[in-house]
Design an enzyme around this catalytic site. Structure first.
Site, PDB file in Angstrom:
ATOM      1  N   SER A 136       2.568  -4.953   3.795  1.00 59.38           N
ATOM      2  CA  SER A 136       3.346  -5.708   5.105  1.00 59.38           C
ATOM      3  C   SER A 136       4.571  -5.830   5.243  1.00 59.38           C
ATOM      4  CB  SER A 136       1.745  -5.877   6.005  1.00 59.38           C
ATOM      5  OG  SER A 136       2.390  -6.253   7.499  1.00 59.38           O
ATOM      6  N   LYS A 162       3.809  -0.778   5.045  1.00 53.94           N
ATOM      7  CA  LYS A 162       3.258  -1.119   6.867  1.00 53.94           C
ATOM      8  C   LYS A 162       4.822  -1.566   6.984  1.00 53.94           C
ATOM      9  CE  LYS A 162       0.397  -4.296   8.896  1.00 53.94           C
ATOM     10  NZ  LYS A 162      -1.411  -4.957   9.511  1.00 53.94           N
ATOM     11  N   LYS A 164       6.402  -2.886  10.880  1.00 55.16           N
ATOM     12  CA  LYS A 164       6.463  -3.508  11.682  1.00 55.16           C
ATOM     13  C   LYS A 164       7.209  -2.834  12.871  1.00 55.16           C
ATOM     14  CE  LYS A 164       3.206  -6.576  11.085  1.00 55.16           C
ATOM     15  NZ  LYS A 164       1.579  -6.888  12.249  1.00 55.16           N
ATOM     16  N   ASP A 189       3.274  -0.321  12.461  1.00 59.29           N
ATOM     17  CA  ASP A 189       1.927  -2.145  13.150  1.00 59.29           C
ATOM     18  C   ASP A 189       3.019  -2.250  14.513  1.00 59.29           C
ATOM     19  OD1 ASP A 189       0.042  -4.850  12.945  1.00 59.29           O
ATOM     20  OD2 ASP A 189       0.068  -3.175  14.292  1.00 59.29           O
ATOM     21  N   GLU A 214      -0.160   1.870  14.088  1.00 57.80           N
ATOM     22  CA  GLU A 214      -1.777   0.591  14.278  1.00 57.80           C
ATOM     23  C   GLU A 214      -1.601   0.003  15.335  1.00 57.80           C
ATOM     24  OE1 GLU A 214      -1.616  -1.982  10.903  1.00 57.80           O
ATOM     25  OE2 GLU A 214      -2.878  -3.363  12.108  1.00 57.80           O
ATOM     26  N   ASP A 239      -6.641  -2.461  15.640  1.00 56.76           N
ATOM     27  CA  ASP A 239      -6.788  -3.693  14.648  1.00 56.76           C
ATOM     28  C   ASP A 239      -7.044  -5.244  16.184  1.00 56.76           C
ATOM     29  OD1 ASP A 239      -4.386  -6.190  13.421  1.00 56.76           O
ATOM     30  OD2 ASP A 239      -5.980  -6.149  14.098  1.00 56.76           O
ATOM     31  N   LYS A 263     -10.475  -6.903   9.674  1.00 60.79           N
ATOM     32  CA  LYS A 263      -9.784  -8.406   9.633  1.00 60.79           C
ATOM     33  C   LYS A 263     -11.177  -8.927   9.697  1.00 60.79           C
ATOM     34  CE  LYS A 263      -5.676  -7.933  10.803  1.00 60.79           C
ATOM     35  NZ  LYS A 263      -3.982  -8.480  11.340  1.00 60.79           N
ATOM     36  N   GLY A 291      -4.639  -7.854   7.158  1.00 53.27           N
ATOM     37  CA  GLY A 291      -4.519  -9.483   6.297  1.00 53.27           C
ATOM     38  C   GLY A 291      -3.776 -10.419   6.908  1.00 53.27           C
TER      39      GLY A 291
END
Ligand SMILES: O=C(O)CCC(=O)C1=CC=C[C@@H](O)[C@@H]1C(=O)O
Ligand SMILES: [Mg+2]
Length: 368
Positions: A136, A162, A164, A189, A214, A239, A263, A291
């Site tokens: 990520s 991944k 952001k 994400d 995400e 998430d 998670k 994570g």
């Protein structure tokens, strides 16, 4: 099994690089560890994944310290525990505070597995000895730095990237990534940065062949995600909307997502994670393990849960060296060609580095 002594540690560790998401930047991690000792002096370890401020959810490090000290530790200390599964019911008399609950429950799971001489992955019902991982990447100030990071991590063998995104740093960024890396497994994400008013932008992301997007919408939302999923091709992964088995059941029934980022801390522990895992397996909703910028103890727990059969997509459990100059476990977590070898030693399968923990501990309390 009886827990004779519990030690609560408040640990401060600076990550090698800042990590930026749509809701903020973090580099100085302030988190908790729980050490739970049995009569033979064996120790189980758990990590609390909160941050110093309640930016990801309503929990934060001091709230978890209070929850553990005042309510949760007294429910476990000196009590006979046959199986860690018992804790979820005990803890559920108190509402939410899942990350605090998960910290203590994970330590008991580690202690339980160690007292049986069994790897935690096996005690949880894991079926894999290696797990595939991705990485990520936080939001970078300029896209060139992000492209460099993607090249480097792809060369290191990470199985998916991944990135952001947030309004204003989405289509342009994804387009440049795809111009340079047309075929890499790629996901985005949003950390709840969008609303249904952004439908045109979210639809435009379908052109980038993302594995998933995400948490595009508000944390906790299921209804609008279900409406959105009907309008976009890209699979939605939830998430911050999935805090319990019930949330997962309702999300699946509503069609709010096609994938879930598991998670352990967010859902309240390994027992609840297993329950959600089994539901998702039955409903064909694949999981991967997210994570929370953990130290090696949290990373070890993530590896163990990822060995369960329905963890079908690469997760965020990158190498220790991605985050820390020196981790608090030995050996450190090392990703080799996009894979982690799950230890087959008892419990979490790593030794804790007590010297390193002591060096980074700013407060501790012993409960006997
Ligand atoms: O590398 C990791 O530990 C994953 C980091 C990561 O993507 C996240 C950490 C914490 C909260 C979020 O910002 C984000 C996530 O949503 O998964
Ligand atoms: Mg996320």
């Amino acid at each position: 099994m009886k827990v004779n002594e519990i030690i609560l540690y408040k640990v401060q560790m600076k990550m090698r690089n800042p990590f930026t998401t749509s809701f903020g930047t973090e580099q100085d991690r302030l988190f908790l560890l729980v050490e739970a000792k049995n009569e033979e002096g064996i120790s189980g370890w758990g990590e609390c994944v909160t941050s110093e401020r309640p930016l990801y959810s309503e929990e934060f490090t001091q709230s978890s310290w209070h929850m553990l000290e005042e309510f949760l530790i007294p429910m476990v200390l000196k009590k006979e525990i046959q199986h860690p599964d018992e804790l979820q019911e005990k803890f559920n008399m108190y509402k939410r505070n899942n990350m605090a609950k998960s910290t203590l429950e994970a330590a008991i799971w580690d202690l339980y597995a160690k007292s049986k001489g069994e790897p935690l992955s096996k005690a949880l019902g894991g079926v894999k000895s290696t797990v595939e991982v991705g990485i990520s990447l936080g939001i970078e100030d300029n896209v060139d730095d992000l492209l460099k990071s993607i090249q480097q991590k792809t060369d290191e063998g990470y199985r998916r990237i991944k990135v952001k995104i947030k309004p204003g740093k989405d289509i342009n960024v994804l387009q440049q990534i795809r111009n340079n890396f047309p075929d890499i497994p790629l996901m985005a994400d949003a950390n709840s940065a969008y609303t249904l008013k952004d439908i045109d932008t979210l639809k435009a992301m379908d052109q980038f062949n993302l594995m998933m997007i995400e948490q595009p919408l508000t944390a906790g939302d299921l209804i609008d995600h279900a409406k959105l999923q009907k309008q976009i091709k890209t699979p939605i992964c939830l998430d911050e909307s999935i805090h319990s088995y019930e949330d997962a059941r309702q999300a699946i029934e509503l069609g709010s997502c096609k994938i879930i980022n598991m998670k352990v801390g967010r859902v309240g522990g390994l027992t609840q994670a297993k329950k959600i895992h089994d539901l998702c397996e039955k409903e064909n909703i694949p999981l991967w393990c997210g994570g929370m910028l953990e130290s090696g103890i949290g990373r070890a727990h993530n590896m163990a849960i990822t060995t369960l059969s329905n963890f079908k997509l690469p997760g965020d459990t990158a190498s220790s060296s991605r985050y820390w100059d020196k981790d608090i476990i030995e050996p450190e977590v090392v990703v080799e060609n996009g894979q982690l070898h799950v230890p087959d030693r008892p419990g979490i399968g790593f030794d804790v580095n007590r010297e390193e923990i002591k060096k980074n501990t700013i407060e501790m309390k012993v409960f006997r």
